[in-house]
Design a protein around this motif. Sequence first.
Motif, PDB file in Angstrom:
ATOM      1  N   ASP A 195       0.843  -1.196   0.000  1.00 42.31           N
ATOM      2  CA  ASP A 195       0.000   0.000   0.000  1.00 42.31           C
ATOM      3  C   ASP A 195       0.875   1.241   0.000  1.00 42.31           C
ATOM      4  O   ASP A 195       1.805   1.358   0.819  1.00 42.31           O
ATOM      5  CB  ASP A 195      -0.931   0.007   1.217  1.00 42.31           C
ATOM      6  N   PHE A 196       0.556   2.177  -0.910  1.00 43.35           N
ATOM      7  CA  PHE A 196       1.289   3.429  -1.041  1.00 43.35           C
ATOM      8  C   PHE A 196       0.335   4.593  -0.768  1.00 43.35           C
ATOM      9  O   PHE A 196      -0.730   4.684  -1.401  1.00 43.35           O
ATOM     10  CB  PHE A 196       1.883   3.561  -2.448  1.00 43.35           C
ATOM     11  N   PHE A 197       0.726   5.467   0.157  1.00 40.92           N
ATOM     12  CA  PHE A 197      -0.094   6.612   0.538  1.00 40.92           C
ATOM     13  C   PHE A 197       0.655   7.900   0.190  1.00 40.92           C
ATOM     14  O   PHE A 197       1.772   8.121   0.659  1.00 40.92           O
ATOM     15  CB  PHE A 197      -0.399   6.575   2.046  1.00 40.92           C
ATOM     16  N   PHE A 198       0.017   8.727  -0.660  1.00 39.84           N
ATOM     17  CA  PHE A 198       0.606   9.999  -1.070  1.00 39.84           C
ATOM     18  C   PHE A 198      -0.063  11.147  -0.309  1.00 39.84           C
ATOM     19  O   PHE A 198      -1.026  10.931   0.449  1.00 39.84           O
ATOM     20  CB  PHE A 198       0.452  10.186  -2.580  1.00 39.84           C
ATOM     21  N   LYS A 199       0.424  12.358  -0.519  1.00 38.23           N
ATOM     22  CA  LYS A 199      -0.151  13.534   0.129  1.00 38.23           C
ATOM     23  C   LYS A 199      -1.629  13.681  -0.250  1.00 38.23           C
ATOM     24  O   LYS A 199      -2.085  13.169  -1.268  1.00 38.23           O
ATOM     25  CB  LYS A 199       0.625  14.781  -0.283  1.00 38.23           C
ATOM     26  N   VAL A 211      -3.004  -3.899  -9.846  1.00 32.65           N
ATOM     27  CA  VAL A 211      -2.739  -2.590  -9.244  1.00 32.65           C
ATOM     28  C   VAL A 211      -4.091  -1.901  -9.070  1.00 32.65           C
ATOM     29  O   VAL A 211      -4.863  -1.767 -10.024  1.00 32.65           O
ATOM     30  CB  VAL A 211      -1.804  -1.746 -10.128  1.00 32.65           C
ATOM     31  N   LEU A 212      -4.372  -1.463  -7.840  1.00 32.02           N
ATOM     32  CA  LEU A 212      -5.671  -0.892  -7.501  1.00 32.02           C
ATOM     33  C   LEU A 212      -5.519   0.550  -7.045  1.00 32.02           C
ATOM     34  O   LEU A 212      -4.468   0.942  -6.504  1.00 32.02           O
ATOM     35  CB  LEU A 212      -6.340  -1.708  -6.384  1.00 32.02           C
ATOM     36  N   LEU A 213      -6.580   1.332  -7.241  1.00 27.88           N
ATOM     37  CA  LEU A 213      -6.672   2.684  -6.689  1.00 27.88           C
ATOM     38  C   LEU A 213      -7.769   2.669  -5.626  1.00 27.88           C
ATOM     39  O   LEU A 213      -8.909   2.270  -5.900  1.00 27.88           O
ATOM     40  CB  LEU A 213      -7.008   3.688  -7.794  1.00 27.88           C
ATOM     41  N   ILE A 214      -7.424   3.090  -4.402  1.00 24.39           N
ATOM     42  CA  ILE A 214      -8.364   3.083  -3.280  1.00 24.39           C
ATOM     43  C   ILE A 214      -8.799   4.525  -3.018  1.00 24.39           C
ATOM     44  O   ILE A 214      -7.946   5.399  -2.758  1.00 24.39           O
ATOM     45  CB  ILE A 214      -7.736   2.479  -2.009  1.00 24.39           C
ATOM     46  N   ASP A 215     -10.101   4.785  -3.109  1.00 26.06           N
ATOM     47  CA  ASP A 215     -10.561   6.154  -2.865  1.00 26.06           C
ATOM     48  C   ASP A 215     -10.772   6.367  -1.371  1.00 26.06           C
ATOM     49  O   ASP A 215     -10.499   5.473  -0.544  1.00 26.06           O
ATOM     50  CB  ASP A 215     -11.833   6.454  -3.660  1.00 26.06           C
ATOM     51  N   ASP A 216     -11.243   7.570  -1.015  1.00 30.60           N
ATOM     52  CA  ASP A 216     -11.382   7.935   0.397  1.00 30.60           C
ATOM     53  C   ASP A 216     -12.392   7.053   1.114  1.00 30.60           C
ATOM     54  O   ASP A 216     -12.305   6.863   2.332  1.00 30.60           O
ATOM     55  CB  ASP A 216     -11.790   9.408   0.518  1.00 30.60           C
ATOM     56  N   ASN A 244      -5.213   9.046  -4.050  1.00 34.13           N
ATOM     57  CA  ASN A 244      -3.846   9.127  -3.545  1.00 34.13           C
ATOM     58  C   ASN A 244      -3.407   7.867  -2.812  1.00 34.13           C
ATOM     59  O   ASN A 244      -2.371   7.853  -2.157  1.00 34.13           O
ATOM     60  CB  ASN A 244      -3.686  10.335  -2.629  1.00 34.13           C
ATOM     61  N   HIS A 245      -4.217   6.788  -2.916  1.00 34.40           N
ATOM     62  CA  HIS A 245      -3.885   5.533  -2.246  1.00 34.40           C
ATOM     63  C   HIS A 245      -3.813   4.440  -3.331  1.00 34.40           C
ATOM     64  O   HIS A 245      -4.806   4.132  -3.990  1.00 34.40           O
ATOM     65  CB  HIS A 245      -4.957   5.196  -1.203  1.00 34.40           C
ATOM     66  N   ILE A 246      -2.629   3.876  -3.489  1.00 38.20           N
ATOM     67  CA  ILE A 246      -2.406   2.859  -4.515  1.00 38.20           C
ATOM     68  C   ILE A 246      -2.020   1.557  -3.832  1.00 38.20           C
ATOM     69  O   ILE A 246      -1.202   1.543  -2.897  1.00 38.20           O
ATOM     70  CB  ILE A 246      -1.297   3.302  -5.490  1.00 38.20           C
ATOM     71  N   ARG A 247      -2.624   0.469  -4.300  1.00 35.50           N
ATOM     72  CA  ARG A 247      -2.366  -0.847  -3.698  1.00 35.50           C
ATOM     73  C   ARG A 247      -1.929  -1.821  -4.805  1.00 35.50           C
ATOM     74  O   ARG A 247      -2.484  -1.824  -5.898  1.00 35.50           O
ATOM     75  CB  ARG A 247      -3.600  -1.370  -3.000  1.00 35.50           C
ATOM     76  N   ILE A 248      -0.937  -2.641  -4.454  1.00 40.08           N
ATOM     77  CA  ILE A 248      -0.493  -3.720  -5.345  1.00 40.08           C
ATOM     78  C   ILE A 248      -0.742  -5.043  -4.632  1.00 40.08           C
ATOM     79  O   ILE A 248      -0.255  -5.254  -3.517  1.00 40.08           O
ATOM     80  CB  ILE A 248       0.994  -3.579  -5.698  1.00 40.08           C
ATOM     81  N   GLU A 249      -1.509  -5.916  -5.262  1.00 43.74           N
ATOM     82  CA  GLU A 249      -1.787  -7.248  -4.724  1.00 43.74           C
ATOM     83  C   GLU A 249      -1.144  -8.278  -5.643  1.00 43.74           C
ATOM     84  O   GLU A 249      -1.485  -8.386  -6.828  1.00 43.74           O
ATOM     85  CB  GLU A 249      -3.292  -7.495  -4.628  1.00 43.74           C
TER      86      GLU A 249
END
Length: 681
Positions: free
Chosen positions: A96-100, A132-137, A170-175
């Motif tokens: 999980d990657f969290f950006f500003k 590769v996923l994009l996780i919203d708020d 701004n939240h990217i996940r790799i599974e």
Amino acid sequence: MKIQTRLRILRIFSGHWKVSVAWFILFWAGRASADVAIRNIPGTLRQLRQDTAQLQLRLDSLPKLNDALQLEAYGYHGGYLPALNKLPSKPRWTLDFFFKDYFRADQVILVPAVDHRFGRVGSYGFPKRFRVLLIDDEGSETVIKEWMTEDCPDLGRYPHVLAVPEPKGNHIRIEVFRGAVEGDQEFIAIDELFGIMAAADHECDRMTASLEYEAPPYWARRYLFDHKSSLGLPLGVAADTADRKEDFATFFNEEPPGGCTIELDLGRNCLLGWVTLFPAQNSDGVKVPGFGFPADIEMEIIRESNGQRSTPQIVPRKWGMKRPGNNVVRLPASQARGRWLRITFKNLPEHNGRPTLALGEIRLYRLKEIYPVQSVSLEGFPENASAIAERLYDGHAAGKPVLFLTDWLQLIEQRRILQQKYSGNLLQIQTLEKRWKSFWMITTYTVICLLALGASGLALTSVFQRKKAVKELKWRITRDLHDDVGSSLGSISLTAGRLEEDVNDDRVKEDLADLALLAREASASLREVVWVIDQSEIRLPDLVKKLAQRAERVLTGKELKISIAASIPDQAVPLSFKRHLILFFKEVIHNCARHSCATQVRIEIAVDHDTLIVEAEDNGKGFEPDKVVDGWGLESLKKRAEELGGTMMLRAVPDLGTSVRLTIPLKSIFTNVDHRYKTSN
């Protein structure tokens, strides 16, 4: 060449194995690249060479991946798990990657890892099945890209650039469901992840991993977003040597106590987004990663207000990550506004024992707007440094134009695609050239073989014709000899017989009798010679008949009884056997005709079990076997019997006659042995 035609040609030339093999190779070579017919190869090669030359020109105009000389910080390693045969239902690794908060991803760039420790040139441990996923708020997931039904293609060192669909986040996940497999272990490794917004890569605020393998200075979770990668600098194509621009490099006798400062004048107040620093390349040609790059960097920005310089504003973000190697250093300017940017460098590296500051380029921009530098002033530098200060903003590093990362990656992707086509063209050219060369080699060889076969055929025909002519001549000579000489011998025999009746001298009568006998024997021998020449092979029954005919011709004037068994095997006999048997029989008949003074002769030829029996018996004057009798040739008869592989039995009684019995095993008759003993009589 059509398959039916090739098969027809194969059938025509199948009689000669070398030609058959050659055309068999041509047949399969044609099938292996059946998309190009033989007749079209020259034109196809010309077109491929032209296309390849154009591709080479385009490749020369595109940048290539540089060797980053990465000696540390290879990236993230997920550790080892047992390899599975089936794809699991849940991911084995989750990153999980969290950006500003302000960040909204336009692209995600995954850079394959390279393990320099073991000299690998391709990717190392890149995932096979993952998404590769994009996780919203709200926690909703949007698939950016996935490889779940087939393995992710191996691009080698080239990165995977993934476009992010709406809505942004701004939240990217790799599974990862399946990683790279070595032996019975499975693992993953990724060099770097870049989050791109508005053509700029932004820093990742934090990152978590379900599994990780920490082995600094090579592998660590933080290396996955430290902006150090194996891609190298985003540079364009180098200019010509004459126009090549060198990097800025200054050498100090000792490092200034407060550091050295470069002040860039933008000519007006600008809202800064990023300050990027390109490492320099050593001018002496020695490849030193991050040559002359300082370990500590601080920045200040100064506004212009009413034509005056305002109080400097410190940019909070500093650089303290030591040397970056061959990687761009991107420092956020924190949306500060000003005209003058002051960059202070401390903790300079040493080169050849002297503190050194070297930079390839300083670029100031926001989004994709590049702010041109109007002038540069230096503080704390040697006097000669000002003469090369323009190198800091000439748009080049290491003699190549600097590019935005996203623009550079697009050009790199174009190069990868063109390189694949270029390599495919080269392979096809090589294959077609081999086919064309093989075609001409096979064609030349086939023509040579056909000419050789034709010449051989003519030569064989000529030989056969000559042999036929010689054979016909031999037959004609033999017939003429038989008719002429045989007739003469017959006349001699008849004349000698009449003279024998007319003369009274016993000695003359005996000589005339001998002359008549010799004529009859010569005539019989001549007939046998003609018979042998006429026969392609000699069979035992025919040979036996010839023996009987000799007896009939030689023993004229005597009561002759000949008995030939019907069980004589009808098999061919060797020429040597024929010769010895005829000469043996000739000697026996000669003795009966000349020495025995017999009036009755009995000849019996039979087969008893597996033995051939030839017996001749007369009622002549006989002799004593223990006494040597000149002219009877008994020693010769014994030797011929031995050569025939049989035995001879001689029974002779004075005044009661003589009997000669020859027994020969049939197995020795039908064995084609060249007898070493040769008699002359």
